[in-house]
Design an enzyme around this catalytic site. Structure first.
Site, PDB file in Angstrom:
ATOM      1  N   LYS A  29      -1.121  17.251   0.190  1.00 47.02           N
ATOM      2  CA  LYS A  29       0.283  17.416  -0.192  1.00 47.02           C
ATOM      3  C   LYS A  29       0.980  18.391   0.746  1.00 47.02           C
ATOM      4  CE  LYS A  29       0.443  15.065  -2.389  1.00 47.02           C
ATOM      5  NZ  LYS A  29       0.526  13.688  -2.462  1.00 47.02           N
ATOM      6  N   ASN A  75       7.938  -8.320   7.478  1.00 43.84           N
ATOM      7  CA  ASN A  75       7.036  -7.214   7.102  1.00 43.84           C
ATOM      8  C   ASN A  75       5.619  -7.673   7.394  1.00 43.84           C
ATOM      9  OD1 ASN A  75       9.162  -5.843   6.058  1.00 43.84           O
ATOM     10  ND2 ASN A  75       8.441  -5.822   3.941  1.00 43.84           N
ATOM     11  N   GLY A  76       4.779  -6.770   7.856  1.00 43.81           N
ATOM     12  CA  GLY A  76       3.385  -7.127   8.109  1.00 43.81           C
ATOM     13  C   GLY A  76       3.050  -6.990   9.577  1.00 43.81           C
ATOM     14  N   TRP A  88       9.360   0.145   9.760  1.00 42.80           N
ATOM     15  CA  TRP A  88       8.438   1.258   9.993  1.00 42.80           C
ATOM     16  C   TRP A  88       7.591   0.811  11.178  1.00 42.80           C
ATOM     17  CZ3 TRP A  88       3.082   2.286   9.760  1.00 42.80           C
ATOM     18  CH2 TRP A  88       2.736   3.632   9.627  1.00 42.80           C
ATOM     19  N   LYS A 113       5.786   5.002   2.028  1.00 44.82           N
ATOM     20  CA  LYS A 113       5.351   5.054   0.632  1.00 44.82           C
ATOM     21  C   LYS A 113       4.333   3.977   0.331  1.00 44.82           C
ATOM     22  CE  LYS A 113       5.536   6.604  -3.538  1.00 44.82           C
ATOM     23  NZ  LYS A 113       4.869   7.886  -3.750  1.00 44.82           N
ATOM     24  N   HIS A 126     -20.347  27.458   6.990  1.00 43.71           N
ATOM     25  CA  HIS A 126     -21.224  26.733   7.912  1.00 43.71           C
ATOM     26  C   HIS A 126     -20.482  26.256   9.155  1.00 43.71           C
ATOM     27  CE1 HIS A 126     -24.614  26.913   5.196  1.00 43.71           C
ATOM     28  NE2 HIS A 126     -23.794  26.582   4.200  1.00 43.71           N
ATOM     29  N   CYS A 148       7.895  -1.025   5.922  1.00 42.51           N
ATOM     30  CA  CYS A 148       9.019  -1.951   6.090  1.00 42.51           C
ATOM     31  C   CYS A 148       9.517  -2.522   4.763  1.00 42.51           C
ATOM     32  CB  CYS A 148       8.587  -3.122   6.956  1.00 42.51           C
ATOM     33  SG  CYS A 148       8.004  -2.655   8.560  1.00 42.51           S
ATOM     34  N   GLU A 184      -6.587  17.142  -2.519  1.00 38.65           N
ATOM     35  CA  GLU A 184      -5.235  16.643  -2.786  1.00 38.65           C
ATOM     36  C   GLU A 184      -4.183  17.718  -2.482  1.00 38.65           C
ATOM     37  OE1 GLU A 184      -3.713  14.098  -3.045  1.00 38.65           O
ATOM     38  OE2 GLU A 184      -1.835  14.595  -4.022  1.00 38.65           O
ATOM     39  N   GLU A 213       1.330  16.889   4.364  1.00 39.99           N
ATOM     40  CA  GLU A 213       2.199  15.736   4.593  1.00 39.99           C
ATOM     41  C   GLU A 213       3.676  16.061   4.494  1.00 39.99           C
ATOM     42  OE1 GLU A 213       1.900  12.382   1.855  1.00 39.99           O
ATOM     43  OE2 GLU A 213       1.265  13.735   0.278  1.00 39.99           O
ATOM     44  N   ARG A 232      10.158   4.000   0.618  1.00 40.91           N
ATOM     45  CA  ARG A 232       8.914   3.476   1.184  1.00 40.91           C
ATOM     46  C   ARG A 232       8.636   4.050   2.575  1.00 40.91           C
ATOM     47  NH1 ARG A 232       7.732  -1.910  -1.116  1.00 40.91           N
ATOM     48  NH2 ARG A 232       6.741  -2.401   0.849  1.00 40.91           N
TER      49      ARG A 232
HETATM   50  C1  F6R Z   1       0.256  10.781  -0.272  1.00 38.54           C
HETATM   51  C2  F6R Z   1       0.285   9.385  -0.630  1.00 38.54           C
HETATM   52  C3  F6R Z   1      -0.653   8.469   0.055  1.00 38.54           C
HETATM   53  C4  F6R Z   1      -1.027   7.302  -0.864  1.00 38.54           C
HETATM   54  C5  F6R Z   1      -1.845   6.264  -0.085  1.00 38.54           C
HETATM   55  C6  F6R Z   1      -2.283   5.131  -0.983  1.00 38.54           C
HETATM   56  O1  F6R Z   1       1.174  11.514  -1.013  1.00 38.54           O
HETATM   57  O2  F6R Z   1       1.084   8.967  -1.439  1.00 38.54           O
HETATM   58  O3  F6R Z   1      -1.780   9.124   0.512  1.00 38.54           O
HETATM   59  O4  F6R Z   1      -1.763   7.789  -1.944  1.00 38.54           O
HETATM   60  O5  F6R Z   1      -1.065   5.747   0.953  1.00 38.54           O
HETATM   61  O6  F6R Z   1      -1.195   4.508  -1.580  1.00 38.54           O
HETATM   62  P1  F6R Z   1      -1.354   3.686  -2.912  1.00 38.54           P
HETATM   63  O7  F6R Z   1      -1.769   4.612  -3.999  1.00 38.54           O
HETATM   64  O8  F6R Z   1      -0.019   3.064  -3.149  1.00 38.54           O
HETATM   65  O9  F6R Z   1      -2.419   2.659  -2.645  1.00 38.54           O
END
Ligand code: F6R
Length: 595
Positions: free
Chosen positions: A476, A101-102, A75, A590, A495, A2, A472, A479, A27
């Protein structure tokens, strides 16, 4: 997640709020809304719907000039994605309007205690807040009705509140969810993210928890929840506007992937002074005085934490544990007697980490936030901050923040070791050049992607640090392309999970460590003989005939920063091939500001 933007002053509120909301799009959100003061009717009018800010902008296209208003991108946490649940929310008598927000954890309890006869229009926890303010306003002045409400809320909130009876006033309050006040020439912007006020304001303050402000005309007063005025100290807003455009790139993600070599050089510049690595000596002293480092993080930042663990343990010979923030906060492990906590967070706002920090503070242990946002909650509240200098990361999928986090943490490991056995400046420059030369041919990864990711399952495998990079790489890919992908320890596949290998399942092996290169190759043969479509990402010195991507050799401590690049491009092109919204993948945010 949000986003909040409010404006009051003399300029065009609609334009400033919409621009702010556009800037917060990165975000992640699903609905957008705005409430604008109508100078003819002398009332705030409400406009909102599910969908993008663009859609909202079309809805308010003909709304006349307004000098004040509040906007929101939602969101969904409570209730479906629809118009009724979108913010702003109004009290039943239309007197109060809020954006939030929250998450209010006790909203059901508050509803049952105070609002049994109230008919709610939405399924949100937010509507309970506005209904409560209205409820208390029948028996007390508005300011008191607001603080009486705030004192009853459990959970997190950043709030903007408008009152139709005093339309020149705007109230803002926060607890555990970020809210900043920006000051322009003769106006104010209130927003959940600094990005929303860049270009409008030249100074800002980040509100503290359990405080609220009243803004009216040119005046702003900060109070605690007992109505005692607090001092307000604005700081200069010197954010460079790197957001402006994507340059020649069609998406922020590819722009951010391409920026990575420059960021490595920037990190060097920022952390070197007069040819010497200049990390805060107090930070180094605190870590050295501890017995064990605990890295807390989520998602991509956690994956950077795993790589950092390997490097710190190798370089410094100090034990490092990595924990998922949301687990650590409520199920902490048995801690060493002298722990040191590193919180890695691109945004510095991740609620799971904020919850950890609160718990850690109660232990009196020292903390350091590794972040991209120096004004963030985690940066402000930890004892130390290490900035990663990646510049604003707009694509929801993190790329440049991941490599910058590793680059900064390897510098930290180097500083902790105190042994200058390798020329770190040279090695970082070499890395940056290697990244650049690989990225010059980035389009070659498009062809490989087209031929490889044709199935709905995929695997990255590796051993040691390659396994961590594989985690990672898998995140990527899943997502943004929605291909179900696992990052797996190469030796562990046999296994059980090997049962998932079918004809043409893509399995990509990361091979950058000499000691285990042959073992990983054997694991790759095991899946190839069961029908998998196998690929390799290897370093020059370990290459064999038939390898798919061969990367230049760089210092082993820095290799993961290079290895991840082709995997970022695979994810990008896989999403492109599927025609997906690369910068704003479905369901994601984000900055994850709810637990
Ligand atoms: C994936 C991604 C998320 C963030 C996670 C933590 O591409 O960006 O997995 O890494 O939500 O976010 P931060 O680093 O802002 O605490």
């Amino acid at each position: 997640m949000c986003g909040i933007v409010g404006y009051t002053g003399k300029r065009d509120a609609k334009e400033i709020i919409l621009n702010g909301l556009y800037r917060l799009e990165y975000r992640g959100y699903d609905s957008a809304g705005i409430s604008l003061y109508n100078q003819q009717t002398k009332r705030y009018e409400l406009y909102k719907d599910a969908g993008r800010v663009d859609h909202l902008a079309r809805i308010v296209e003909d709304v006349p000039y307004s000098n004040s208003g509040i906007g929101h991108t939602r969101w969904a946490t409570h209730g479906k994605v629809n118009q009724l649940n979108a913010h702003p929310h109004m009290s039943k008598n239309n007197r109060f309007t809020i954006v939030h927000n929250g998450v209010i954890e006790n909203y059901k309890n508050l509803r049952d205690t105070y609002l049994q006869d109230h008919r709610f229009s939405s399924e949100t926890d937010t509507e309970v807040i506005v209904a409560l303010i209205d409820y208390f306003s029948h028996t007390m002045p508005v300011k008191e009705a607001i603080t009486t409400t705030l004192k009853r809320l459990q959970g997190s909130y950043a709030l903007l509140i408008l009152d139709q009876e005093e339309p020149s006033k705007m109230y803002a309050a926060k607890h555990k969810s970020p809210l900043l006040i920006g000051r322009g020439k003769d106006d104010y912007v209130v927003a959940s993210d600094l990005m929303a006020m860049v270009g409008v304001c030249d100074a800002f303050i980040a509100l503290e928890d359990e405080t609220f402000v009243v803004i009216e005309a040119q005046k702003i007063i900060l109070y605690n929840l007992d109505h005692q005025p607090q001092s307000l100290q604005f700081q200069t807003l010197d954010y460079t506007d790197e957001l402006a455009d994507k340059g020649a790139h069609p998406h922020y993600m590819i722009k951010e992937i391409m920026e990575q070599p420059i960021i490595i050089r920037r990190i060097l510049e920022k952390y070197f002074s007069e040819e010497k690595l200049a990390l805060d000596p107090a930070l180094i002293k605190e870590i050295k005085a501890s017995e064990r480092i605990y890295i807390l993080a989520a998602g991509t930042s956690m994956h950077a934490g795993y790589v950092a663990k390997t490097m710190i343990e190798t370089i410094v010979r100090m034990p490092v544990e990595v924990h998922i923030a949301s687990e650590f906060a409520y199920h902490p492990p048995v801690l060493s007697k002298k722990p040191f906590f590193m919180l890695i967070s691109q945004s510095g706002e991740t609620a799971d980490l904020v919850a950890c920090l609160k718990k850690i503070k109660a232990l009196n242990a020292k903390t350091c936030t590794v972040t991209n946002v120096k004004t963030s909650t985690l940066a402000r509240e930890a004892d130390f901050t290490l900035e990663i200098y990646a510049g604003p990361e707009i694509a929801v999928a993190s790329t440049k923040a991941y490599t910058a986090q590793i680059a900064v943490l390897v510098l930290l490991a180097y500083a902790l070791s105190g042994k200058e056995t390798w020329d770190i400046r040279y090695e970082y420059s070499k890395l940056s050049q290697a990244m650049e030369s690989f990225l010059e041919h980035y389009e070659e990864m498009h062809q490989i992607t087209k031929q490889t990711f044709t199935k709905f399952h995929a695997f990255y495998i590796g051993r040691g640090v390659d396994y961590y990079v594989g985690l990672e790489a898998a995140l990527k890919l899943k997502e943004i392309s929605y291909i179900h992908t696992e990052g797996y320890a190469a030796g562990e596949l046999k296994h059980g999970t090997i049962a998932l290998i079918e004809d043409q399942t893509p399995v990509i092996a990361l091979i950058t460590t000499k000691e285990v290169a042959l073992n990983t190759r054997s694991n790759l043969h095991e899946v190839a003989s069961r029908g998998a479509n196998t690929l390799t990402i290897v370093t020059e010195s370990l290459k064999e005939v038939g390898d798919t991507v061969v990367l230049p050799d760089v210092h082993p401590y820095l290799t993961p920063i290079l290895t991840v690049l082709p995997t970022q491009l695979f994810a990008y092109y896989a999403a492109l091939e599927r025609g997906l919204d690369i910068d704003k993948p479905r369901n994601l945010a984000k900055s994850v500001t709810v637990e």
